[in-house]
Structure formats: C-alpha cells, structure tokens
Design a protein around this motif. Sequence first.
Motif, PDB file in Angstrom:
ATOM      1  N   LYS A  90     -26.915 -10.719 -47.318  1.00 42.37           N
ATOM      2  CA  LYS A  90     -28.252 -10.148 -47.282  1.00 42.37           C
ATOM      3  C   LYS A  90     -28.214  -8.711 -46.784  1.00 42.37           C
ATOM      4  CE  LYS A  90     -32.832 -10.811 -45.264  1.00 42.37           C
ATOM      5  NZ  LYS A  90     -33.663 -11.645 -44.370  1.00 42.37           N
ATOM      6  N   ASP A  91     -27.460  -8.465 -45.721  1.00 43.57           N
ATOM      7  CA  ASP A  91     -27.390  -7.128 -45.153  1.00 43.57           C
ATOM      8  C   ASP A  91     -26.764  -6.149 -46.133  1.00 43.57           C
ATOM      9  OD1 ASP A  91     -26.647  -8.232 -41.749  1.00 43.57           O
ATOM     10  OD2 ASP A  91     -28.525  -8.083 -42.852  1.00 43.57           O
ATOM     11  N   ALA A  92     -25.718  -6.570 -46.806  1.00 39.54           N
ATOM     12  CA  ALA A  92     -25.039  -5.684 -47.757  1.00 39.54           C
ATOM     13  C   ALA A  92     -25.978  -5.313 -48.888  1.00 39.54           C
ATOM     14  CB  ALA A  92     -23.784  -6.366 -48.309  1.00 39.54           C
ATOM     15  N   TYR A  93     -26.710  -6.265 -49.399  1.00 39.00           N
ATOM     16  CA  TYR A  93     -27.665  -5.987 -50.474  1.00 39.00           C
ATOM     17  C   TYR A  93     -28.723  -5.003 -50.007  1.00 39.00           C
ATOM     18  CZ  TYR A  93     -31.575  -6.715 -53.679  1.00 39.00           C
ATOM     19  OH  TYR A  93     -32.613  -6.518 -54.544  1.00 39.00           O
ATOM     20  N   ALA A  94     -29.283  -5.246 -48.831  1.00 37.01           N
ATOM     21  CA  ALA A  94     -30.334  -4.376 -48.301  1.00 37.01           C
ATOM     22  C   ALA A  94     -29.806  -2.970 -48.052  1.00 37.01           C
ATOM     23  CB  ALA A  94     -30.896  -4.966 -47.005  1.00 37.01           C
ATOM     24  N   LEU A  95     -28.578  -2.868 -47.573  1.00 38.04           N
ATOM     25  CA  LEU A  95     -27.988  -1.563 -47.281  1.00 38.04           C
ATOM     26  C   LEU A  95     -27.777  -0.742 -48.548  1.00 38.04           C
ATOM     27  CD1 LEU A  95     -25.381  -2.642 -44.571  1.00 38.04           C
ATOM     28  CD2 LEU A  95     -27.314  -1.079 -44.198  1.00 38.04           C
ATOM     29  N   VAL A  96     -27.220  -1.364 -49.575  1.00 40.38           N
ATOM     30  CA  VAL A  96     -26.963  -0.639 -50.826  1.00 40.38           C
ATOM     31  C   VAL A  96     -28.280  -0.288 -51.505  1.00 40.38           C
ATOM     32  CG1 VAL A  96     -25.838  -0.713 -53.083  1.00 40.38           C
ATOM     33  CG2 VAL A  96     -24.730  -1.775 -51.119  1.00 40.38           C
ATOM     34  N   ARG A 138     -21.292   6.689 -59.147  1.00 39.39           N
ATOM     35  CA  ARG A 138     -20.426   5.506 -59.210  1.00 39.39           C
ATOM     36  C   ARG A 138     -20.356   4.852 -57.834  1.00 39.39           C
ATOM     37  NH1 ARG A 138     -14.483   4.472 -59.497  1.00 39.39           N
ATOM     38  NH2 ARG A 138     -14.182   6.565 -58.690  1.00 39.39           N
ATOM     39  N   LEU A 139     -20.495   3.533 -57.807  1.00 37.48           N
ATOM     40  CA  LEU A 139     -20.416   2.784 -56.559  1.00 37.48           C
ATOM     41  C   LEU A 139     -19.083   2.044 -56.502  1.00 37.48           C
ATOM     42  CD1 LEU A 139     -24.037   1.337 -56.181  1.00 37.48           C
ATOM     43  CD2 LEU A 139     -23.096   3.508 -55.415  1.00 37.48           C
ATOM     44  N   VAL A 140     -18.319   2.349 -55.486  1.00 39.76           N
ATOM     45  CA  VAL A 140     -16.987   1.771 -55.317  1.00 39.76           C
ATOM     46  C   VAL A 140     -17.038   0.756 -54.185  1.00 39.76           C
ATOM     47  CG1 VAL A 140     -14.559   2.233 -54.842  1.00 39.76           C
ATOM     48  CG2 VAL A 140     -15.940   3.905 -56.120  1.00 39.76           C
ATOM     49  N   GLU A 141     -16.646  -0.453 -54.499  1.00 40.58           N
ATOM     50  CA  GLU A 141     -16.735  -1.567 -53.558  1.00 40.58           C
ATOM     51  C   GLU A 141     -16.074  -1.259 -52.218  1.00 40.58           C
ATOM     52  OE1 GLU A 141     -14.556  -5.772 -53.581  1.00 40.58           O
ATOM     53  OE2 GLU A 141     -15.863  -5.496 -55.309  1.00 40.58           O
ATOM     54  N   SER A 142     -14.843  -0.750 -52.259  1.00 45.21           N
ATOM     55  CA  SER A 142     -14.101  -0.496 -51.019  1.00 45.21           C
ATOM     56  C   SER A 142     -14.761   0.603 -50.189  1.00 45.21           C
ATOM     57  CB  SER A 142     -12.654  -0.113 -51.330  1.00 45.21           C
ATOM     58  OG  SER A 142     -12.610   1.022 -52.169  1.00 45.21           O
ATOM     59  N   GLU A 143     -15.272   1.628 -50.858  1.00 45.21           N
ATOM     60  CA  GLU A 143     -15.923   2.733 -50.149  1.00 45.21           C
ATOM     61  C   GLU A 143     -17.225   2.279 -49.491  1.00 45.21           C
ATOM     62  OE1 GLU A 143     -16.423   5.849 -52.966  1.00 45.21           O
ATOM     63  OE2 GLU A 143     -14.271   6.270 -53.144  1.00 45.21           O
ATOM     64  N   LEU A 144     -17.981   1.446 -50.194  1.00 50.38           N
ATOM     65  CA  LEU A 144     -19.230   0.937 -49.639  1.00 50.38           C
ATOM     66  C   LEU A 144     -18.969   0.041 -48.440  1.00 50.38           C
ATOM     67  CD1 LEU A 144     -21.093   0.069 -52.951  1.00 50.38           C
ATOM     68  CD2 LEU A 144     -21.699   1.898 -51.369  1.00 50.38           C
ATOM     69  N   ALA A 145     -17.946  -0.798 -48.543  1.00 50.17           N
ATOM     70  CA  ALA A 145     -17.602  -1.695 -47.441  1.00 50.17           C
ATOM     71  C   ALA A 145     -17.252  -0.899 -46.191  1.00 50.17           C
ATOM     72  CB  ALA A 145     -16.427  -2.589 -47.848  1.00 50.17           C
ATOM     73  N   VAL A 152     -19.214  -3.439 -43.659  1.00 48.28           N
ATOM     74  CA  VAL A 152     -19.385  -4.812 -44.150  1.00 48.28           C
ATOM     75  C   VAL A 152     -18.138  -5.180 -44.949  1.00 48.28           C
ATOM     76  CG1 VAL A 152     -20.833  -6.319 -45.572  1.00 48.28           C
ATOM     77  CG2 VAL A 152     -21.879  -4.457 -44.287  1.00 48.28           C
ATOM     78  N   SER A 153     -17.765  -6.457 -44.933  1.00 43.48           N
ATOM     79  CA  SER A 153     -16.591  -6.858 -45.696  1.00 43.48           C
ATOM     80  C   SER A 153     -16.841  -6.714 -47.193  1.00 43.48           C
ATOM     81  CB  SER A 153     -16.207  -8.303 -45.364  1.00 43.48           C
ATOM     82  OG  SER A 153     -17.193  -9.195 -45.823  1.00 43.48           O
ATOM     83  N   ARG A 154     -15.774  -6.710 -47.966  1.00 43.48           N
ATOM     84  CA  ARG A 154     -15.896  -6.441 -49.399  1.00 43.48           C
ATOM     85  C   ARG A 154     -16.589  -7.572 -50.165  1.00 43.48           C
ATOM     86  NH1 ARG A 154     -10.518  -3.467 -51.681  1.00 43.48           N
ATOM     87  NH2 ARG A 154     -11.784  -3.699 -53.578  1.00 43.48           N
ATOM     88  N   THR A 155     -16.461  -8.810 -49.668  1.00 45.31           N
ATOM     89  CA  THR A 155     -17.073  -9.931 -50.394  1.00 45.31           C
ATOM     90  C   THR A 155     -18.590  -9.806 -50.490  1.00 45.31           C
ATOM     91  OG1 THR A 155     -15.262 -11.449 -49.845  1.00 45.31           O
ATOM     92  CG2 THR A 155     -17.386 -12.433 -50.466  1.00 45.31           C
ATOM     93  N   PRO A 156     -19.324  -9.590 -49.369  1.00 43.81           N
ATOM     94  CA  PRO A 156     -20.776  -9.429 -49.515  1.00 43.81           C
ATOM     95  C   PRO A 156     -21.162  -8.167 -50.282  1.00 43.81           C
ATOM     96  CG  PRO A 156     -20.100  -9.059 -47.249  1.00 43.81           C
ATOM     97  CD  PRO A 156     -18.930  -9.643 -47.954  1.00 43.81           C
ATOM     98  N   ILE A 157     -20.330  -7.113 -50.210  1.00 44.90           N
ATOM     99  CA  ILE A 157     -20.597  -5.908 -51.001  1.00 44.90           C
ATOM    100  C   ILE A 157     -20.483  -6.236 -52.484  1.00 44.90           C
ATOM    101  CG2 ILE A 157     -19.636  -3.681 -51.698  1.00 44.90           C
ATOM    102  CD1 ILE A 157     -21.256  -3.394 -49.228  1.00 44.90           C
ATOM    103  N   ARG A 159     -15.186  -0.017 -66.489  1.00 42.61           N
ATOM    104  CA  ARG A 159     -14.999  -1.031 -65.456  1.00 42.61           C
ATOM    105  C   ARG A 159     -15.767  -0.689 -64.180  1.00 42.61           C
ATOM    106  NH1 ARG A 159      -8.786  -2.599 -64.762  1.00 42.61           N
ATOM    107  NH2 ARG A 159      -9.823  -4.187 -63.483  1.00 42.61           N
ATOM    108  N   SER A 160     -16.392   0.466 -64.152  1.00 47.99           N
ATOM    109  CA  SER A 160     -17.105   0.911 -62.955  1.00 47.99           C
ATOM    110  C   SER A 160     -18.585   0.550 -63.023  1.00 47.99           C
ATOM    111  CB  SER A 160     -16.972   2.426 -62.791  1.00 47.99           C
ATOM    112  OG  SER A 160     -15.621   2.808 -62.665  1.00 47.99           O
ATOM    113  N   LEU A 161     -19.182   0.422 -61.848  1.00 42.88           N
ATOM    114  CA  LEU A 161     -20.618   0.231 -61.739  1.00 42.88           C
ATOM    115  C   LEU A 161     -21.247   1.552 -61.302  1.00 42.88           C
ATOM    116  CD1 LEU A 161     -21.056  -3.251 -60.017  1.00 42.88           C
ATOM    117  CD2 LEU A 161     -21.939  -2.581 -62.258  1.00 42.88           C
TER     118      LEU A 161
END
Length: 215
Positions: free
Chosen positions: A9-15, A29-36, A41-46, A64-66
């Motif tokens: 929930k927190d990861a969603y709200a943050l992004v 571009r949103l990069v999973e590792s950079e956002l985490a 936040v850990s990469r799984t919720p991101i 392959r990017s978002l």
Amino acid sequence: MSEHKNGQKDAYALVLSAIDVGIYRPGDRLVESELAEQFGVSRTPIREALQRLETQSLLTRDGRSLIVASLDHNQLAELYVVRTELEGLAARLAARHAAPEEIRVLREMVEEDRGFLSDPEALSLANRRFHKQIHLASHNRYLVQQLDLVHRTMALLATTSLAVKGRGETALNEHEAIVAALEKRDGEAAHLALKNHISKAFETRLKLDALSVRI
C-alpha cells in the motif's frame, strides 16, 4: 494487516504521489530498483505497485520499460467529457447536501486562492483542493471515488492550464460563480457553473496543446 500488505500500500501511494505532484512526468521511465532505493521500500511492493499503476493506465510499456503514460488528443477529449458530467453532478448534489460549514470553507478557499495568482503551480494545487472539497460536499461516496479516478488521470497532463496568462484569475471568477450558486442552494445554477468552468479549462488546454505542435 501484514507487513507485506502495508508495504504494498505504501509503495503504491508513494509512486502515485510522485506522479501526481510532477516528480515523474509523462514519458519518464520508472526503474524498480531506483524507486525502491528512493522510497526506502523493498523491490517486491514496488514491483506490485508498478503493475497496479499499469493496469490503471497511469503507466505504459516502452519495450521492456515502464514509463509514465501521456494522453493523446482523443483520450484528453474523452477524459474531459467524463469530468464535466461528474463534476457537474457533484456541484448539483453539493447544493442540496453540503453543510453550511462546507460552503463557507469553499468561499474562504476562493478568497485565499487569489493570493496564488502569481504562482501557477501553487494555484493548480489550490484548484485541486477546491474541486475535492466540492466532491466531498456532494456526500456521495461512489461519485467521490469516480472523481478520484478522473483526477488521478489528470496528473498525466504535463502542464497546468492555469499557467496560461489570465486563466488563473478567470478560473477563480468561475469558482466564485460556483460558490455563489451553492450558497443559494441552486443546484441547477451550480451544475451549469461547474460545467462551464470545466469547459473553459478544456478550451484553454486545447489552445495550450495547439501552441506546442510543431509543423
């Protein structure tokens, strides 16, 4: 609730908040590792947050990017059609159901927001607060939910139409007309004033987009 669910929930709200306030704009571009790393936040919720945002069409695939999605002309027109009808309904219901205190708050907002005329970004935020207050004053939870979705999509617009010269003052005058109708408990006038306000905003948006087109 489990730690995993809280993290999701927190990861969603943050992004979502980062997109909403313009930290990430259409095409970014949103990069999973950079956002985490950025949000702690850990990469799984991101990853799950990004997947959720993709299903809501706030993110789109570029190979392959978002990336943060953008709205084309037809999508923009469709969005404003829905927004106009839902916002008009919210104003009509607010005229009927809003508490006197809620209407007084709206009146104060209009007066205070004139102090932001020289700051389009601050005025844009104030504008969103004003509209949200009308949504809440409708006292219809299902309408509020749908308007939340509409305004979330509005975050995909890279610029605010309130930055156009003269639009800020005109928009506040339109807010004034909406509040005046609410004070009179005139649902039809509030409905028409709100729809006119959104129509003028759409017109300004179209002119703004037209100026950005390179021939």
